[in-house]
Design a protein around this motif. Structure first.
Motif, short mmCIF file in Angstrom:
data_model
loop_
_atom_site.label_atom_id
_atom_site.label_comp_id
_atom_site.label_asym_id
_atom_site.label_seq_id
_atom_site.Cartn_x
_atom_site.Cartn_y
_atom_site.Cartn_z
N MET A 1 0.84 -1.17 0.00
CA MET A 1 0.00 0.00 0.00
C MET A 1 0.89 1.24 0.00
SD MET A 1 -2.94 0.98 2.70
CE MET A 1 -3.61 2.60 2.67
N VAL A 2 0.52 2.20 -0.80
CA VAL A 2 1.26 3.45 -0.93
C VAL A 2 0.94 4.35 0.25
CG1 VAL A 2 1.56 5.50 -2.38
CG2 VAL A 2 1.20 3.27 -3.44
N LYS A 3 1.96 5.07 0.73
CA LYS A 3 1.70 5.95 1.86
C LYS A 3 0.79 7.10 1.43
CE LYS A 3 5.32 9.43 2.01
NZ LYS A 3 6.35 10.01 2.85
N PRO A 4 0.06 7.67 2.36
CA PRO A 4 -0.81 8.80 2.04
C PRO A 4 -0.02 9.94 1.39
CG PRO A 4 -1.27 8.00 4.23
CD PRO A 4 -0.04 7.29 3.77
N GLN A 5 -0.60 10.54 0.38
CA GLN A 5 0.05 11.62 -0.36
C GLN A 5 -0.86 12.84 -0.34
OE1 GLN A 5 3.11 11.22 -2.04
NE2 GLN A 5 3.17 9.25 -1.00
N LYS A 6 -0.26 13.99 -0.58
CA LYS A 6 -1.05 15.21 -0.63
C LYS A 6 -1.47 15.55 -2.06
CE LYS A 6 0.60 17.05 3.65
NZ LYS A 6 1.05 18.16 4.42
N GLU A 7 -0.85 14.92 -3.03
CA GLU A 7 -1.19 15.13 -4.44
C GLU A 7 -1.69 13.81 -5.03
OE1 GLU A 7 -1.12 18.09 -5.93
OE2 GLU A 7 -0.42 18.96 -4.05
N PRO A 8 -2.76 13.84 -5.82
CA PRO A 8 -3.30 12.60 -6.40
C PRO A 8 -2.40 12.05 -7.51
CG PRO A 8 -4.52 14.50 -7.19
CD PRO A 8 -3.54 15.01 -6.17
N PHE A 9 -2.47 10.75 -7.70
CA PHE A 9 -1.83 10.08 -8.83
C PHE A 9 -2.64 8.85 -9.19
CE2 PHE A 9 0.38 8.84 -4.97
CZ PHE A 9 0.43 7.46 -5.06
N GLN A 18 -13.25 20.70 2.52
CA GLN A 18 -13.67 22.08 2.39
C GLN A 18 -12.52 23.05 2.66
OE1 GLN A 18 -16.59 23.37 1.45
NE2 GLN A 18 -17.57 21.39 1.15
N ASP A 19 -11.66 22.68 3.63
CA ASP A 19 -10.56 23.59 3.97
C ASP A 19 -9.27 22.81 4.21
OD1 ASP A 19 -10.32 22.96 6.89
OD2 ASP A 19 -12.32 23.83 6.96
N GLU A 20 -8.18 23.55 4.21
CA GLU A 20 -6.84 22.97 4.35
C GLU A 20 -6.62 22.33 5.72
OE1 GLU A 20 -3.17 21.75 3.14
OE2 GLU A 20 -4.69 22.69 1.88
N GLN A 21 -7.19 22.91 6.75
CA GLN A 21 -7.00 22.38 8.10
C GLN A 21 -7.58 20.96 8.23
OE1 GLN A 21 -8.50 24.85 11.23
NE2 GLN A 21 -7.74 23.51 12.85
N ASP A 22 -8.78 20.76 7.69
CA ASP A 22 -9.37 19.41 7.72
C ASP A 22 -8.52 18.43 6.92
OD1 ASP A 22 -11.44 20.32 9.28
OD2 ASP A 22 -12.89 20.44 7.63
N ALA A 23 -8.04 18.88 5.77
CA ALA A 23 -7.19 18.03 4.93
C ALA A 23 -5.93 17.62 5.68
CB ALA A 23 -6.84 18.74 3.63
N GLU A 24 -5.29 18.57 6.35
CA GLU A 24 -4.07 18.28 7.12
C GLU A 24 -4.36 17.29 8.24
OE1 GLU A 24 -0.55 19.24 7.32
OE2 GLU A 24 -1.11 19.37 5.22
N THR A 25 -5.46 17.50 8.96
CA THR A 25 -5.81 16.62 10.07
C THR A 25 -5.99 15.19 9.58
OG1 THR A 25 -6.85 18.40 11.31
CG2 THR A 25 -7.54 16.16 11.87
N VAL A 26 -6.76 15.03 8.53
CA VAL A 26 -7.04 13.69 8.02
C VAL A 26 -5.80 13.08 7.37
CG1 VAL A 26 -8.45 12.36 6.40
CG2 VAL A 26 -9.50 14.10 7.83
N TYR A 27 -4.99 13.90 6.71
CA TYR A 27 -3.74 13.39 6.13
C TYR A 27 -2.88 12.74 7.22
CZ TYR A 27 1.04 13.20 4.50
OH TYR A 27 2.30 12.76 4.21
N TRP A 28 -2.70 13.44 8.33
CA TRP A 28 -1.83 12.92 9.39
C TRP A 28 -2.46 11.72 10.10
CZ3 TRP A 28 3.06 13.51 9.24
CH2 TRP A 28 3.60 14.63 8.61
N LEU A 33 -1.97 5.89 10.60
CA LEU A 33 -2.51 4.54 10.41
C LEU A 33 -1.68 3.74 9.41
CD1 LEU A 33 -6.31 5.42 10.36
CD2 LEU A 33 -5.05 4.24 12.19
N TRP A 34 -1.22 4.39 8.36
CA TRP A 34 -0.37 3.72 7.37
C TRP A 34 0.94 3.26 8.02
CZ3 TRP A 34 4.38 5.68 5.49
CH2 TRP A 34 4.96 4.90 4.50
#
Length: 111
Positions: A1-9, A18-28, A33-34
């Motif tokens: 499994m590929v580690k979480p990324q901030k850019e799609p591929f 909706q906002d960057e803060q939510d994206a950062e929270t869920v990314y981490w 988990l990864w």
């Protein structure tokens, strides 16, 4: 499994926010988990392991809710993970520089 990324591929799940803060929270959260190999038991495929979207949705949603219950602890852990990630990136850059210097020295020596 590929580690979480901030850019799609190609061939990955994408989650939009909706906002960057939510994206950062869920990314981490996903990164944590990864790193802990949370989804390892759910991987399928004998040649190229992959995770089914339904397994991801069910497991991730419940785990995120559980992890966010202790939000202050989560914020401290994210801060520590960011710092470690920065240190790791700098370490990798230093390794590249060291190897380049070795190559230059050897090239000069062998002339």
């Amino acid at each position: 499994m590929v580690k979480p990324q901030k850019e799609p591929f190609t061939n990955i799940f994408v989650i939009l926010f909706q906002d960057e803060q939510d994206a950062e929270t869920v990314y981490w959260l996903a990164y944590s988990l990864w790193k802990a190999r949370f989804w390892h038991q759910s991987l399928v495929g004998s040649v190229i392991p992959f995770l089914r979207i339904d397994d991801f949705k069910n497991d991730f949603s419940s785990k995120v809710n559980e992890m966010l219950e202790e939000h202050e602890l989560h914020k401290k852990q994210i801060q520590a993970l960011r710092l470690l990630e920065q240190k790791e990136d700098q370490f990798q850059k230093n390794i590249v520089l060291i190897n380049e210097m070795k190559r230059v020295i050897l090239l000069r020596y062998c002339k």
